[in-house]
Design a protein around this motif. Structure first.
Motif, PDB file in Angstrom:
ATOM      1  N   UNK A 223       0.808  -1.213   0.000  1.00  0.00           N
ATOM      2  CA  UNK A 223       0.000   0.000   0.000  1.00  0.00           C
ATOM      3  C   UNK A 223       0.843   1.266   0.000  1.00  0.00           C
ATOM      4  N   UNK A 224       2.103   1.158   0.450  1.00  0.00           N
ATOM      5  CA  UNK A 224       2.975   2.326   0.421  1.00  0.00           C
ATOM      6  C   UNK A 224       3.717   2.400  -0.902  1.00  0.00           C
ATOM      7  N   UNK A 225       3.642   1.324  -1.668  1.00  0.00           N
ATOM      8  CA  UNK A 225       4.410   1.225  -2.902  1.00  0.00           C
ATOM      9  C   UNK A 225       4.182   2.419  -3.831  1.00  0.00           C
ATOM     10  N   UNK A 226       2.946   2.855  -3.921  1.00  0.00           N
ATOM     11  CA  UNK A 226       2.622   3.974  -4.795  1.00  0.00           C
ATOM     12  C   UNK A 226       3.448   5.197  -4.455  1.00  0.00           C
ATOM     13  N   UNK A 227       3.386   5.600  -3.172  1.00  0.00           N
ATOM     14  CA  UNK A 227       4.112   6.789  -2.740  1.00  0.00           C
ATOM     15  C   UNK A 227       5.608   6.596  -2.928  1.00  0.00           C
ATOM     16  N   UNK A 228       6.087   5.379  -2.656  1.00  0.00           N
ATOM     17  CA  UNK A 228       7.515   5.099  -2.795  1.00  0.00           C
ATOM     18  C   UNK A 228       7.938   5.220  -4.256  1.00  0.00           C
ATOM     19  N   UNK A 229       7.106   4.685  -5.117  1.00  0.00           N
ATOM     20  CA  UNK A 229       7.409   4.722  -6.549  1.00  0.00           C
ATOM     21  C   UNK A 229       7.457   6.155  -7.055  1.00  0.00           C
ATOM     22  N   UNK A 230       6.486   6.948  -6.621  1.00  0.00           N
ATOM     23  CA  UNK A 230       6.448   8.345  -7.046  1.00  0.00           C
ATOM     24  C   UNK A 230       7.715   9.059  -6.571  1.00  0.00           C
ATOM     25  N   UNK A 231       8.068   8.845  -5.303  1.00  0.00           N
ATOM     26  CA  UNK A 231       9.269   9.487  -4.771  1.00  0.00           C
ATOM     27  C   UNK A 231      10.492   9.065  -5.567  1.00  0.00           C
ATOM     28  N   UNK A 232      10.534   7.775  -5.904  1.00  0.00           N
ATOM     29  CA  UNK A 232      11.679   7.279  -6.642  1.00  0.00           C
ATOM     30  C   UNK A 232      11.752   7.924  -8.031  1.00  0.00           C
ATOM     31  N   UNK A 233      10.624   8.003  -8.685  1.00  0.00           N
ATOM     32  CA  UNK A 233      10.617   8.620 -10.014  1.00  0.00           C
ATOM     33  C   UNK A 233      11.058  10.066  -9.945  1.00  0.00           C
ATOM     34  N   UNK A 234      10.751  10.702  -8.841  1.00  0.00           N
ATOM     35  CA  UNK A 234      11.149  12.109  -8.718  1.00  0.00           C
ATOM     36  C   UNK A 234      12.587  12.255  -8.205  1.00  0.00           C
ATOM     37  N   UNK A 235      13.152  11.179  -7.644  1.00  0.00           N
ATOM     38  CA  UNK A 235      14.546  11.241  -7.183  1.00  0.00           C
ATOM     39  C   UNK A 235      15.501  11.163  -8.367  1.00  0.00           C
ATOM     40  N   UNK A 236      15.134  10.359  -9.359  1.00  0.00           N
ATOM     41  CA  UNK A 236      16.031  10.147 -10.490  1.00  0.00           C
ATOM     42  C   UNK A 236      16.416  11.461 -11.176  1.00  0.00           C
ATOM     43  N   UNK A 237      15.445  12.314 -11.552  1.00  0.00           N
ATOM     44  CA  UNK A 237      15.854  13.558 -12.202  1.00  0.00           C
ATOM     45  C   UNK A 237      16.720  14.436 -11.305  1.00  0.00           C
ATOM     46  N   UNK A 238      16.443  14.423  -9.998  1.00  0.00           N
ATOM     47  CA  UNK A 238      17.274  15.214  -9.092  1.00  0.00           C
ATOM     48  C   UNK A 238      18.710  14.715  -9.139  1.00  0.00           C
ATOM     49  N   UNK A 239      18.862  13.394  -9.127  1.00  0.00           N
ATOM     50  CA  UNK A 239      20.199  12.823  -9.170  1.00  0.00           C
ATOM     51  C   UNK A 239      20.883  13.184 -10.485  1.00  0.00           C
ATOM     52  N   UNK A 240      20.141  13.093 -11.573  1.00  0.00           N
ATOM     53  CA  UNK A 240      20.731  13.416 -12.873  1.00  0.00           C
ATOM     54  C   UNK A 240      21.167  14.877 -12.908  1.00  0.00           C
ATOM     55  N   UNK A 241      20.319  15.709 -12.369  1.00  0.00           N
ATOM     56  CA  UNK A 241      20.632  17.127 -12.377  1.00  0.00           C
ATOM     57  C   UNK A 241      21.843  17.422 -11.488  1.00  0.00           C
ATOM     58  N   UNK A 242      21.862  16.797 -10.314  1.00  0.00           N
ATOM     59  CA  UNK A 242      22.987  17.023  -9.405  1.00  0.00           C
ATOM     60  C   UNK A 242      24.289  16.540 -10.034  1.00  0.00           C
ATOM     61  N   UNK A 243      24.214  15.416 -10.716  1.00  0.00           N
ATOM     62  CA  UNK A 243      25.389  14.896 -11.404  1.00  0.00           C
ATOM     63  C   UNK A 243      25.875  15.923 -12.428  1.00  0.00           C
ATOM     64  N   UNK A 244      24.941  16.436 -13.210  1.00  0.00           N
ATOM     65  CA  UNK A 244      25.300  17.417 -14.235  1.00  0.00           C
ATOM     66  C   UNK A 244      25.935  18.644 -13.595  1.00  0.00           C
TER      67      UNK A 244
END
Lengths: 309, 305, 348
Positions: A223-244
């Protein structure tokens, strides 16, 4: 208020035939699983779908791009700073390397970094948050204070020190990104668990004698999977941006390896005479970040249980 | 006389800080006999749900004792614990929140068997679950559906089926019908009564709807601010309420009869009206016929007269 | 005896677009509300009772709601044709509404006094001093003790019952001609409910405001209503005076509702009468009488043709074929007949 046709009715029409109760117990809707419904709603969301397709194209590009190109990313072809043309689709850089090939190699590295960071966040964050949320009390208090302290340390400082000590590279970059990145995931997971653990279906499982492991596996994580998935999807671009961003500061992956950040960094001084060197990696950074955000938002809307009654 | 299936002695449950606790359940005692229904009524915040949850170990009690089926609920061996979870079950209030939305009805009903590692053979388990569904008026076609496909009444029946997984001896029903429509309430209540008749189980029926409680209960306990004010046979308590709080509660229930509604006079209750003094001892005192009322000696003498 | 209706609803139809199809939530509902009366609308969840009344305030979000037909005449003009701006002048002023949950209808960051006077200042030409005086009167009227002090308190300082009184005071602030109360006591304890019902009756006696009282609780209906409309599957299936509905009901659904509620004198040996099955799905409403599938005495015609409203007595109508002259006599259930006898036989 009387109806005109009423007088035409025959006595036979009034024969008592009784009820058809069984018909009322049949379920009207077709059976759709939760995730089936989520994907349906996701597809209906145009922006999310565009994001998803963009992402798919970028990932296909990362896989196939370097492969369909006749050059390799480190090959110096002697054509310096060429504008995009039939041979070099995205032009070349000051060392005569094909930008098309490099951009897709960069995509591999950026996306790899993004996913790797997100997965590390996921593992540490979910475990940390779940344990804190479920145990509660003092343990929860201590665990969350540790997380608070981690976020309180100036992030950039830590990363720079770390990268200086460990020598820039792919692996230190991922460590640097996950160092504090998991805290957000831990907070989200914890708040989800706190919300869910008092739900009546969780209480019901407890009255059946379920232990914590069972609760986490069967009720809390799904039941928490949804929120976790959303957070994860939003973490990826942050990581990409920070890397850049870190690459741009000169802390990125070492040459001749390319990431979007290092390419943008290299291309920036040549902005006036060879703008394509900044343009292509720049556009791809923007597109990827947009796409991940659109998918993340779309996912969050599709998961919103308020639409589900 | 038979032994009670559940005995609660001086049960206390406090929430919050130790120096200034909220006494949700404040020293209450009662018992439930096998096969009977004890109604536990009171207004929101009186501690009735907390009582139910403390009995079934969802909350740790602050004090007192709960004895179920002859065993104290906090000194259970592993094996006894299993027995406790199987034979004491609960039905919840909200038919929307009490079923996991990600699980099919089959998965919901099989959960107990998974936890206790019972009926491991596929066929045996399937038969068992179809049987549960049939006992609450649903059929096997419903097994592969998700909770959101069902109406409120149907969902509550699934919740009842889950509670029946192990042929319990006592079910704590925490406001099982208050979220349902009137005609569905009647369906569920009839079903609960029939199940009780067939299986001989006992109910602790927690509710605020006094008409329904009277209908389903053999005995009724009235709670107010964490204490039991009055307990007795259902008919006796409704016809001859003694405690002013009970009187006030009963007088407030609107009846589906416009004629008597016109003449209904509400009795109001104020806890200050007792004017208890420090040295008066307050306890449940026997008014005969198993009818106990929480009062002082002085009140006992005057009310008894 | 009856004067002109202040509100006339004529064949109102409301659809909802959902991903599962178009739900016909309200299907040709007509009723009148007269001055100074309380019309109770009873029905189960999904019967369309709340939707019907939110339409009067034009509060339904479009989409998903669609006003598919009919009209709501208030003061001679059709509410459904009014602009948002015109509605703002009606809402809270000529028609006001009370909801189930008092906490969500109050602004937690604003003092109670301000919330009451705000309505008056918005709709009436009145000085703020007079508004305050009137607010004190209103608080007194709805039974809030110590109004002078309470005026300067915030909603969280009030108990649930007191909050609902505040909500009523706000609803009455602009002297509305019509008050719509949507399950105003459902979230409250019985003792508080009884107090709130008394307040509403008192208020009505003093102000001649008409009330539409939406509820699923027949006990509450018996307490407050002058007339009752019973809704099922988006339609009014029976409408009449409170005595007609309780002592001489004609529609089998009304029988079912009355029978399924135990009164305090109910015999516990007897099973509660239930309505078998579940209400129909309004994406695809049944062709004939919507209740037929659950009616043990349903006739052939019930499955074929939707019945019209038959007159069952003075101002008493029921939408059932059993009132057709050619229909076989079906008996009113015993439990209700007994009550009828008791009623006709004078005081118990």
């Amino acid at each position: 208020m009387a109806d005109k046709n009423v007088s035409e009715l025959q006595p036979s029409d009034f024969e008592i035939v009784g009820n058809k109760t069984s018909e009322t117990e049949t379920l009207a809707r077709k059976s759709i699983s939760f995730w089936g419904e989520v994907s349906r709603r996701f597809i209906k969301n145009k922006l999310a779908l565009i994001g998803f397709i963009t992402l798919a194209i970028i990932i296909i590009g990362a896989i196939c791009g370097p492969w369909i190109s006749e050059f390799t990313y480190r090959q110096q072809n002697g054509d310096y700073n060429m504008a995009p043309n039939g041979t070099y689709w995205f032009g070349t850089d000051d060392l005569g390397r094909d930008i098309f090939t490099r951009v897709w190699i960069g995509a591999r590295i950026s996306i790899f970094i993004g996913f790797a960071a997100a997965i590390i966040d996921l593992i540490i964050g979910v475990a940390w948050g779940a344990v804190a949320g479920l145990t509660g009390g003092r343990t929860d208090e201590i665990m969350m204070r540790i997380a608070d302290i981690l976020t309180a340390i100036p992030y950039l400082l830590v990363v720079i020190i770390l990268l200086v000590v460990m020598q820039p590279g792919l692996f230190p970059m991922i460590i640097a990104l996950s160092l504090t990145g998991w805290v957000n995931m831990a907070r989200i997971t914890r708040s989800e668990i706190l919300k869910l653990k008092n739900q009546e279906y969780v209480l019901a499982a407890r009255t059946l004698g379920a232990n914590n492991l069972h609760l986490i596996k069967r009720h809390l994580l799904p039941n928490a999977l949804g929120a976790i998935l959303v957070t994860m999807t939003l973490t990826i671009p942050t990581a990409i941006f920070t890397e850049a961003f870190l690459s741009y500061l000169g802390l990125g992956v070492p040459a001749p390896l390319a990431s979007w950040g290092t390419m943008a960094n290299d291309g920036y001084p040549a902005l006036a005479n060879a703008p394509w060197r900044l343009f292509f990696p720049g556009v791809l950074i923007c597109l990827t970040i947009f796409a991940f955000n659109a998918v993340g938002d779309g996912l969050r809307d599709a998961l919103d249980p308020k639409l589900r009654k | 006389m038979a032994e009670p299936i559940l005995t609660v002695k001086n049960l206390q449950k406090h929430f919050g800080a130790k120096n200034n606790p909220l006494k949700a359940v404040d020293d209450i005692s009662f018992h439930v006999m096998p096969g009977e229904t004890l109604g536990l009524v009171g207004e929101s915040g009186c501690g009735k749900s907390t009582t139910g949850r403390t009995i079934i170990n969802l909350y740790d009690k602050t004090g007192g004792e709960v004895e179920f089926d002859g065993r104290n609920n906090d000194r259970l061996s592993r094996k006894e614990q299993k027995q406790f979870h199987q034979k004491l079950q609960m039905i919840f209030q909200d038919p929307y929140a009490s079923l996991n939305p990600r699980m099919t009805v089959f998965e919901i009903l099989e959960e107990g068997y998974d936890i206790h590692k019972l009926y491991k053979k596929k066929k045996e388990r399937r038969e068992r679950i179809y049987g549960l569904l049939e006992s609450v008026g649903l059929n096997r076609e419903h097994a592969n559906r998700y909770p959101h496909e069902f109406s409120g009444g149907q969902r509550q029946r699934i919740g009842i089926a889950r509670a029946l997984s192990f042929d319990p001896k006592l079910i704590i029903a925490d406001e099982p019908i208050s979220a349902l429509d009137v005609s569905i309430q009647a369906q569920v209540v009839n079903m609960m009564k029939n199940i009780q008749k067939e299986r001989g189980l006992a109910y602790l029926f927690i509710a605020h709807d006094l008409s329904m409680v009277k209908y389903i209960s053999d005995r009724i306990a009235v709670m107010y601010k964490g204490k039991i004010m009055e307990i007795g046979d259902a008919a006796d308590l409704y016809e001859r309420p003694v405690h002013p709080y009970t009187k006030s509660l009963l007088s407030a229930v609107p009846q589906p009869d416009p004629h008597s509604e016109k003449d209904r006079r509400r009795i109001s209750y104020d806890a200050d009206m007792h004017e208890y003094t420090e040295d008066e001892e307050l306890e449940l005192r026997d008014f005969g016929n198993n009818h106990l009322v929480y009062c002082s000696k002085k009140e006992y003498d005057s009310w008894k007269a | 005896m009856m004067n002109e209706p202040i509100l006339q609803m004529k064949n109102l139809e409301i659809d909802f677009k959902t991903y599962a199809g178009t739900v016909k939530a309200v299907r040709k509902v007509s009723f009148d509300v007269f001055e100074g009366e309380t019309l109770a609308i009873v029905g189960e969840s999904g019967s369309g009772k709340s939707v019907t009344n939110q339409a009067i305030m034009k509060l339904l979000p479009q989409p998903p709601a669609i006003y598919a037909g009919g009209e709501i005449l208030f003061g001679g003009s059709n509410i459904l044709e009014k602009s948002e701006k015109q509605m703002e002048r009606i809402r809270g002023n000529e028609i006001s509404m009370i909801f189930q949950d008092p906490m969500t209808s109050l602004n937690p960051t604003m003092k109670i006094g301000k919330q009451i006077t705000e309505v008056m200042l918005k709709h009436k030409k009145i000085s703020s001093g007079d508004a305050k005086k009137r607010a004190l009167e209103l608080m007194d009227l709805v039974g809030i003790p110590n109004p002078k002090k309470r005026l300067n308190q915030y909603p969280h300082e009030f108990s649930g019952g007191m909050r609902q009184r505040v909500v009523i005071a706000i609803a009455l602030a602009a002297d509305p001609r019509l008050l719509i109360a949507d399950e105003p006591t459902t979230a409250l304890d019985v003792t508080i409910q009884a107090q709130i019902l008394e307040v509403m009756k008192d208020v009505q006696k003093n102000s001649r405001t008409s009330i539409i009282f939406i509820t699923h609780d027949l006990g509450v209906v018996a307490n407050v209503a002058d007339r009752v409309a019973v809704m099922y599957a988006g339609e009014i299936v029976e409408i009449g005076s409170v005595d007609d509905i309780f002592y001489n009901p004609q529609h089998p659904y009304t029988w079912g509702l009355l029978g399924s509620m135990p009164d305090m004198n109910a015999d516990k040996k007897e099973e509660l009468r239930t309505i078998p099955g579940s209400p129909p799905n309004l994406v695809d409403p049944p062709r004939g009488d919507a209740f037929a599938a659950r009616n043990p005495r349903a006739m052939k015609i019930d499955f074929e043709k939707s019945p019209p409203m038959f007159e069952a007595g003075k101002d008493h109508y029921a939408k059932t074929w059993r009132l057709h002259p050619a229909a076989p006599k079906t008996e009113v259930p015993e439990i209700i007949r007994n009550r009828y006898m008791q009623y006709n036989g004078g005081d118990q």
